[in-house]
Design an enzyme around this catalytic site. Structure first.
Site, PDB file in Angstrom:
ATOM      1  N   CYS A   1       5.404   2.066  -9.243  1.00  0.00           N
ATOM      2  CA  CYS A   1       4.381   2.919  -9.879  1.00  0.00           C
ATOM      3  C   CYS A   1       3.708   3.830  -8.849  1.00  0.00           C
ATOM      4  O   CYS A   1       3.445   4.996  -9.116  1.00  0.00           O
ATOM      5  CB  CYS A   1       3.287   2.072 -10.537  1.00  0.00           C
ATOM      6  SG  CYS A   1       3.831   0.614 -11.401  1.00  0.00           S
ATOM      7  N   ASP A   2       3.394   3.282  -7.679  1.00  0.00           N
ATOM      8  CA  ASP A   2       2.501   3.978  -6.745  1.00  0.00           C
ATOM      9  C   ASP A   2       3.153   4.443  -5.435  1.00  0.00           C
ATOM     10  O   ASP A   2       2.517   5.147  -4.655  1.00  0.00           O
ATOM     11  CB  ASP A   2       1.311   3.061  -6.398  1.00  0.00           C
ATOM     12  CG  ASP A   2       0.512   2.670  -7.625  1.00  0.00           C
ATOM     13  OD1 ASP A   2       0.463   3.481  -8.568  1.00  0.00           O
ATOM     14  OD2 ASP A   2      -0.048   1.561  -7.652  1.00  0.00           O
TER      15      ASP A   2
ATOM     16  N   CYS B   1       2.289  -2.580  -7.386  1.00  0.00           N
ATOM     17  CA  CYS B   1       3.466  -1.996  -8.027  1.00  0.00           C
ATOM     18  C   CYS B   1       3.994  -0.814  -7.222  1.00  0.00           C
ATOM     19  O   CYS B   1       3.500   0.312  -7.343  1.00  0.00           O
ATOM     20  CB  CYS B   1       3.139  -1.548  -9.447  1.00  0.00           C
ATOM     21  SG  CYS B   1       4.533  -0.790 -10.285  1.00  0.00           S
TER      22      CYS B   1
END
Ligand code: FAD
Ligand code: NAP
Length: 309
Positions: free
Chosen positions: A136-137, A133
């Protein structure tokens, strides 16, 4: 209490089914699972959902879906279904707290989850430089070179997004042509910070002993040649697998593991159980088609319930 309709999943399919069944005065309950809003909440801009001429974030869009479903009386439950007994009616769904829900019909809209390569070093380094992701990261990879594995729309989108943080993004694809839509291909191919490793797969991610990603061994899928390449992070974008764990062994699945629905409908192999969205669609897998099939499932469930009374 016996509910009329229970919906498993809070993505575009689940919320659309909720809007329609709620408007049909069936008072649906909807379980959100571990990803409220579904897959769109891990992406940036949505540009291809009709009715929104300007891009909007996946989370914002799914917030509107939820709001609209609640406006008509959907009860949204922030838990995951861990067990579904579809052997007799009413069906029984059990959430992670052990609460049991009896329901006359079920709409399964549990979507799909990211696929992993399932090599040992990948598993060992998940969350330590290996991610599925980028939204997200990605922030943690500022100033690094990163890799994105895959040749579909997700890979292109992740690669483009990661150029905000990374000094370079290397897309590793197992063939020499991309699966992604033309517009996404063009954006990625024209981005000066994105480089492509064609006909390549990852054999191993280094360095498990150090507990962080420092490089990979690439294998050429045509020649078999092995090559080391330094890299600071690896993002998997190699597709998704349908979330069917809770109905395993109960409903007919196709060879790829997707729920089989009767052509042109949302009927599954068990009367009273309907399926919508990515959990039953291995071809289109778009927010709009998921929403459309959620609408179909709601109408099918409503008509089926009427036939039973
Ligand atoms: P999902 O969105 O996968 O939602 C599934 C829901 O089920 C989740 O809420 C989950 O928590 C819930 N759930 C799962 N198991 C359980 C359980 N046991 N109990 C309770 N709940 C459960 N499509 C587009 O049209 N445009 C785009 O721009 C686009 N961008 C994308 C970007 C990325 C990075 C990805 C991965 C996909 C993208 N897609 C896009 C595809 C789109 O997101 C999917 O087709 C769509 O979200 C499928 O909707 P769904 O409702 O079937 O399932
Ligand atoms: P996908 O279209 O199935 O693409 C998966 C990619 O990963 C393919 O290129 C595939 O290679 C590769 N791959 C699969 N298994 C692999 C393995 N074991 N090792 C190496 N590579 C592997 O999946 P997706 O990109 O996640 O897209 C899913 C759906 O969501 C699609 O319908 C897509 O259109 C949609 N989506 C849309 C948008 C958008 O509209 N902006 C954005 C993201 C996703 P091959 O090509 O060789 O098969």
């Amino acid at each position: 209490m016996i509910h009329k309709v229970a919906i498993i999943g809070a993505g575009p399919a689940g919320y659309t089914a909720a809007i329609y069944t709620a408007r049909a005065t069936l008072s649906p309950i909807l379980f959100e699972g571990t990803q409220p809003g579904g897959q769109l909440t891990i992406t940036t801009d949505i540009e291809n959902y009709p009715g929104y001429p300007e891009p909007l974030s996946g989370s914002e869009m799914m917030g509107y879906f939820k709001q609209q479903s609640e406006r008509f009386g959907t009860e949204v439950i922030g838990d995951t279904i861990v067990k579904a007994d579809l052997s007799k009616r009413p069906f029984t769904l059990t959430d992670s707290m052990g609460t049991e829900y009896l329901t006359e019909s079920v709409i399964i809209a549990s979507g799909a989850s990211a696929r992993w390569m399932d090599i040992e070093s990948e598993t060992a380094l998940r969350g330590r430089g290996v991610s599925a992701c980028a939204t997200c990261d990605g922030f943690f990879f500022r100033g690094k070179e990163v890799m994105v594995i895959g040749g579909g729309d997700t890979a292109m989108e992740e690669a483009i997004f990661l150029t905000r943080f990374a000094t370079k993004v290397v897309v590793v694809h197992r063939r020499d042509s991309l699966r992604a839509s033309k517009i996404m291909q063009k954006r990625a191919l024209e981005n000066p910070k994105i480089e492509f490793e064609w006909n390549s797969v990852i054999d191993e991610i280094h360095d498990v002993t150090a507990g962080k990603v420092t490089g990979v061994t690439l294998r050429n899928t045509v020649t078999g040649e092995l090559r080391q390449r330094d890299i600071g992070g690896v993002f998997l974008a190699i597709g998704h697998k349908p979330n069917t764990e809770v109905i395993a062994g109960q409903l007919e699945l196709n060879p790829e593991g997707y729920i089989v629905t009767r052509p042109g409908s949302s009927y599954t192999s068990i009367p009273g159980v309907f399926a919508a969205g990515d959990v039953q669609d291995h071809v289109y897998r778009q927010a709009i088609t998921a929403a459309g099939s959620g609408c179909m499932a709601a109408i099918d469930a409503e008509r089926w319930l009427m036939e039973q009374s």
